[in-house]
Design a protein around this motif. Sequence first.
Motif, PDB file in Angstrom:
ATOM      1  N   GLY A  67      29.494  35.366  21.868  1.00  0.00           N
ATOM      2  CA  GLY A  67      28.639  36.505  21.541  1.00  0.00           C
ATOM      3  C   GLY A  67      27.560  36.752  22.571  1.00  0.00           C
ATOM      4  O   GLY A  67      27.227  35.855  23.360  1.00  0.00           O
ATOM      5  N   VAL A  94      29.017  34.158  17.444  1.00  0.00           N
ATOM      6  CA  VAL A  94      29.283  35.466  16.839  1.00  0.00           C
ATOM      7  C   VAL A  94      30.799  35.626  16.690  1.00  0.00           C
ATOM      8  O   VAL A  94      31.551  35.259  17.598  1.00  0.00           O
ATOM      9  N   THR A  96      34.386  37.831  14.772  1.00  0.00           N
ATOM     10  CA  THR A  96      34.922  39.107  14.293  1.00  0.00           C
ATOM     11  C   THR A  96      34.956  39.076  12.764  1.00  0.00           C
ATOM     12  O   THR A  96      35.989  38.836  12.150  1.00  0.00           O
ATOM     13  N   SER A 228      27.893  36.887   7.787  1.00  0.00           N
ATOM     14  CA  SER A 228      28.551  38.131   8.190  1.00  0.00           C
ATOM     15  C   SER A 228      27.595  39.305   8.094  1.00  0.00           C
ATOM     16  O   SER A 228      26.623  39.268   7.333  1.00  0.00           O
ATOM     17  N   TRP A 238      32.544  47.155  10.817  1.00  0.00           N
ATOM     18  CA  TRP A 238      32.113  46.835  12.185  1.00  0.00           C
ATOM     19  C   TRP A 238      32.688  45.493  12.625  1.00  0.00           C
ATOM     20  O   TRP A 238      32.638  45.142  13.785  1.00  0.00           O
ATOM     21  N   LEU A 240      31.944  42.109  12.113  1.00  0.00           N
ATOM     22  CA  LEU A 240      31.047  41.203  12.818  1.00  0.00           C
ATOM     23  C   LEU A 240      30.468  40.160  11.867  1.00  0.00           C
ATOM     24  O   LEU A 240      30.007  40.502  10.768  1.00  0.00           O
ATOM     25  N   TRP A 242      28.913  35.673  11.930  1.00  0.00           N
ATOM     26  CA  TRP A 242      28.453  34.591  12.814  1.00  0.00           C
ATOM     27  C   TRP A 242      28.599  33.254  12.104  1.00  0.00           C
ATOM     28  O   TRP A 242      28.753  33.195  10.870  1.00  0.00           O
ATOM     29  N   ALA A 264      34.080  39.000  20.103  1.00  0.00           N
ATOM     30  CA  ALA A 264      33.926  39.918  18.967  1.00  0.00           C
ATOM     31  C   ALA A 264      33.635  41.310  19.536  1.00  0.00           C
ATOM     32  O   ALA A 264      33.241  41.436  20.701  1.00  0.00           O
ATOM     33  N   GLN A 269      28.321  44.245  18.346  1.00  0.00           N
ATOM     34  CA  GLN A 269      27.327  43.216  18.699  1.00  0.00           C
ATOM     35  C   GLN A 269      26.019  43.842  19.175  1.00  0.00           C
ATOM     36  O   GLN A 269      24.942  43.440  18.761  1.00  0.00           O
TER      37      GLN A 269
END
Length: 381
Positions: A67, A94, A96, A228, A238, A240, A242, A264, A269
């Motif tokens: 990330g 980070v 997906t 998340s 989105w 994303l 972590w 990701a 990000q």
Amino acid sequence: MKTSQRGAIPSFIVMDVMKAAAEHEAAGEGVLHMEVGQPSTAAPKGVVAAAKQALDDDVLGYTLATGIVPLRQRIARHYMEFYGIEVPSQRICVTTGSSAGFLLAFLAAFDPGDKVAILRPGYPCYRNILSALDIEAVEVPVGPESRFQPTLEMLDAAGGSRLDGLLIASPANPTGSMLREDELRQMIAYCQDKQIRYISDEIYHGITYGEQAATAAAVDDNAVVINSFSKYYSMTGWRLGWMVLPEDMLRPVERLAQNLFISAPSLAQHAAIAAFDCTEELDGNVVRYARNRELLLRELPKAGLDQLAPADGAFYIYADVRKFTNDALAFCAQMLAQTGIAATPGNDFDPVDGAAFVRFSFAGSTEDMAEACRRLNGWLR
Ligand SMILES: Cc1ncc(COP(=O)(O)O)c(C=O)c1O
């Protein structure tokens, strides 16, 4: 030609219900969406503005596999601001969505044949991802007696020191139940004693209706914390999330992430950094969830649904429907066809007893929730 056993995992039933609801809508029939666990709101305005800026200013190429540094630093600051704890940004990866976090964590922590305890009912993808990876998901049945969370005796019964991992979500999906901080500490102490890797799914942190949820990151540097932007931050699409990782998993996860995902999504990000400064707007969403929750807790019993899980957090009501059916799949299909309400059969969360339960998501608008209660009342009576 051959297809693998790994691909033979069960479907994520909620996605199938979503598909059925979309067909219903395509046929011109309105649907009240209580099936999917996602906010009906867009990403907060600050995130959208940051995304527009990034589109104009940034190349948006691949990022570091773990990330972009400013996002990792902002997440680290969030741990200080929200929980009052120091987490070095180097320990943040980070991902997906938290979905990729699970895959990476399971791959980095466990080998095929290892045993990982998960709760039943629980989020179905834990079981299905573990099974696709040939890791044994050891189900710990939990119910209203222990507020849908495990006790140490239950962990003993599930194998105790023979376990390699324990994964708990607090608040949990589908029940909304939470571990109190002392209970979380107890679970983690049990795992430390037996060398069991503790994985804490904290995706519903920020969406609680009483006490704030406690993070495993404050208790044990060997725990894997997964979070998340999907739920509190209202950014499901989105993709994303972590993780807060233990030192010994940093490089393994980085290697896996490089190979599996490269990185990701870059745009997400860059935009997500702003999410942590959108608290007022996001807390407004939580106020709506709280209103919806109260409405459902008041109205569902009037419709005969009076056995409900605690809903301490998240945005779900897990209702015992055995008074009406022992086939929640058929019940939900009928409910969609006859009332236009889409909800998820408990079979998704609990392959053993789930056919007697339905999960209602209350992440939608209060108007939709009120209308759903009216229709349910008429239908069930
Ligand atoms: C408990 C729990 N964990 C993880 C996820 C996955 O979310 P995402 O991949 O969007 O972060 C969900 C989604 O509903 C969930 O309920």
